[in-house]
Design an enzyme around this catalytic site. Sequence first.
Site, PDB file in Angstrom:
ATOM      1  N   GLU B  61     -29.985 -11.515 -15.320  1.00  6.64           N
ATOM      2  CA  GLU B  61     -29.261 -11.048 -14.172  1.00  6.64           C
ATOM      3  C   GLU B  61     -27.932 -11.876 -13.781  1.00  6.64           C
ATOM      4  O   GLU B  61     -27.216 -10.846 -13.191  1.00  6.64           O
ATOM      5  CB  GLU B  61     -30.233 -11.516 -13.051  1.00  6.64           C
ATOM      6  CG  GLU B  61     -31.475 -10.694 -12.756  1.00  6.64           C
ATOM      7  CD  GLU B  61     -32.666 -10.998 -13.620  1.00  6.64           C
ATOM      8  OE1 GLU B  61     -32.471 -11.778 -14.495  1.00  6.64           O
ATOM      9  OE2 GLU B  61     -33.684 -10.188 -13.483  1.00  6.64           O
ATOM     10  N   HIS B 130     -41.956 -11.412  -5.257  1.00  6.83           N
ATOM     11  CA  HIS B 130     -41.605  -9.926  -5.592  1.00  6.83           C
ATOM     12  C   HIS B 130     -41.649  -9.183  -3.899  1.00  6.83           C
ATOM     13  O   HIS B 130     -41.506  -8.075  -4.071  1.00  6.83           O
ATOM     14  CB  HIS B 130     -42.667  -9.106  -6.221  1.00  6.83           C
ATOM     15  CG  HIS B 130     -42.218  -9.420  -7.916  1.00  6.83           C
ATOM     16  ND1 HIS B 130     -42.814 -10.666  -8.306  1.00  6.83           N
ATOM     17  CD2 HIS B 130     -41.758  -8.630  -8.542  1.00  6.83           C
ATOM     18  CE1 HIS B 130     -42.279 -10.664  -9.608  1.00  6.83           C
ATOM     19  NE2 HIS B 130     -41.886  -9.604  -9.890  1.00  6.83           N
TER      20      HIS B 130
END
Lengths: 327, 327
Positions: B61, B130
């Site tokens: 990322e 999440h």
Amino acid sequence: MTYHPVNPTLADPLPADALELLRSMYEIRFFEDEIMGLFSQNLVRGSTHLCQGQEAVTVGVCSALSPGDTMTCTYRGHGAVLAMGAPLDRAFGEILGRAGGLCGGKGGSMHLADVSVGALGSNAIVGGHLPTTVGAALAASYRGTSEVSVAFFGDGSTNIGAFHESLNLASIWKLPAIFVIENNQYGEYSTLASTTPIERLSDRAASYGMPGVFVDGNDVIAMRSATKTAVERARAGEGPTLIEADTYRHSGHSRSDPAKYRPEEEVKSWFARDPIVQLRNAIEASGGADAAAEVERTAHTDVDAARDLALTWPEPELSAGMEHIYS
Amino acid sequence: MSDTLNYRQVIARAIADEMREDPDVFMIGEDIGAAGGAFKTAAGLFEEFGPRRVRDTPISEQAIVGAALGAAIMGLRPVAEIMFADFAGVCYDQIVNQVAKHRYMTGGQVTVPLTIRMANGAGTGFAAQHSQAGENWFLNVPGLKIVVPATVEDLYGLLRGSIRDNDPVLFFEHKGLFSVKGTVPTGDAAVLPLGVASVVREGSDITIVATQQMRHRSVEAAEALAAVGIAAEVIDPRTLIPFDDAAVARSLAKTSRLLVVQESPQDGSWGASLVSRMTTQHFTLLDAPPSLLSSPDSPVPYAGVLEDAWLPSVDAIVARAKELVAF
């Protein structure tokens, strides 16, 4: 860790522009002398991180680049930004927090940038700019240009995650990036040996499938030569290179660090290999003593004039604080 | 001419329409290529635009966001995907210290036309790592814009608007809304500017401000309130930065009562900021203390009964609205 010098003297014959390399290194050296002076007069805020002793790394690498190529560097980045061709007066102005500074006085010592010469930014987060250079290289690859992007960073950056992600991504996409470790033997106050389980940081290149080169970072000509090879590889679409430049900072990590942790003998041996003195000795040995002395004089004069000019510039208007947040 | 698509499908439609118009727009992210994205939000893009413009990355990322930054400052318009907004935590430095500040620190030498898409939100059983409302993590980082669409029309128009924007935009796609259907007009008229709220339902008794999943629940609540004679006005700000404060104030001039509904703990949230701004700047418009209906101060739980209880329900919105109207 035992230090083994790679090249006790300059390795290669002098190039035609040796005096230009000398001038560039002198300008950086004198520029930082003046920055320290201004700091002691309370004209520079925060901290400064000097690259004195490491000038051959940035000057050697940047002298192998062409217009259109780009560069990112660390908070120890005065030398890299000047080596790309940023004007001395506007660099002084930035560190003095003046409106005419490179970044309008909003970046300071740790964030010098001159995008017009390819100096995309100096970064105060260790390793934070490596992905930026990957992106600049990606843009060149995407557009099919031949531009390369260089990232300078310290030995300490090789232990941060962004280093791993950046080298890996640049390699799988064969991007025209060059990663240059300015290994000055210490990550802030800690020796490399206490933070890193291997001696040769360039060995890390193997795990990214790219060449890793170990170079005498106090030999400006060796630095340029290694960079030229990396640039050719990058422009040919063969991907990135990791260059480890073996060097030393003359002072501590920052202004507040007297660097007492460094053994006296070690400091002496590195000062004896001052990159500027080495190049000057080689120039003098080839009959260029007078020219070298003249380069030193004019570099000093130019730096002083740039400092004096920047000191006449006004501070930013207060409205500038709210400018350039958004476009 | 228009099409009926769902929220998930319209993401690829919006990106494709921008990519067809502007060759500088490209995508970068994990599994967005042949796999079509973890949520299939990139379905069809790889087939149409190929690997140069739809770029699969490693699970990196920091490199994704940083490379997108580097490409953006070189003039491209990257659309980066961070699979789950929660993963913004592993590239927080890149978003907050690099992307948000590059323009400012360089004194406006560059623009950063970068869009970072992320799937966020609770209600789908993904548990604590999440499911978060990541938009709240970036509210006090000047330099970023934040977009939180709730409908197909808004997603399409705002995603195209974000890609065209010259500043970095964090674009949050709510996982709980993927099956919501809507009508997508074609052409430039559908492109929406950032910073304009939508008055979803008009009313004169109370103003309810909510985004994404909570906007839909607020509309349901407004219908229930109408049945008992309370006319609720529902406003969806659609973007958190910039925030259309004027639209909320206009509504308060009619209703004098403010209820903000959000799926997130209270502190450091957009709802808390909105309540603060309305209270301090529009106190005289209010006839009751503003109310912020939030999630409890816990991570998002997994079990269905626990997660349902964590999210503000339609019943809770109705009850809180009745209290405010009765004040």
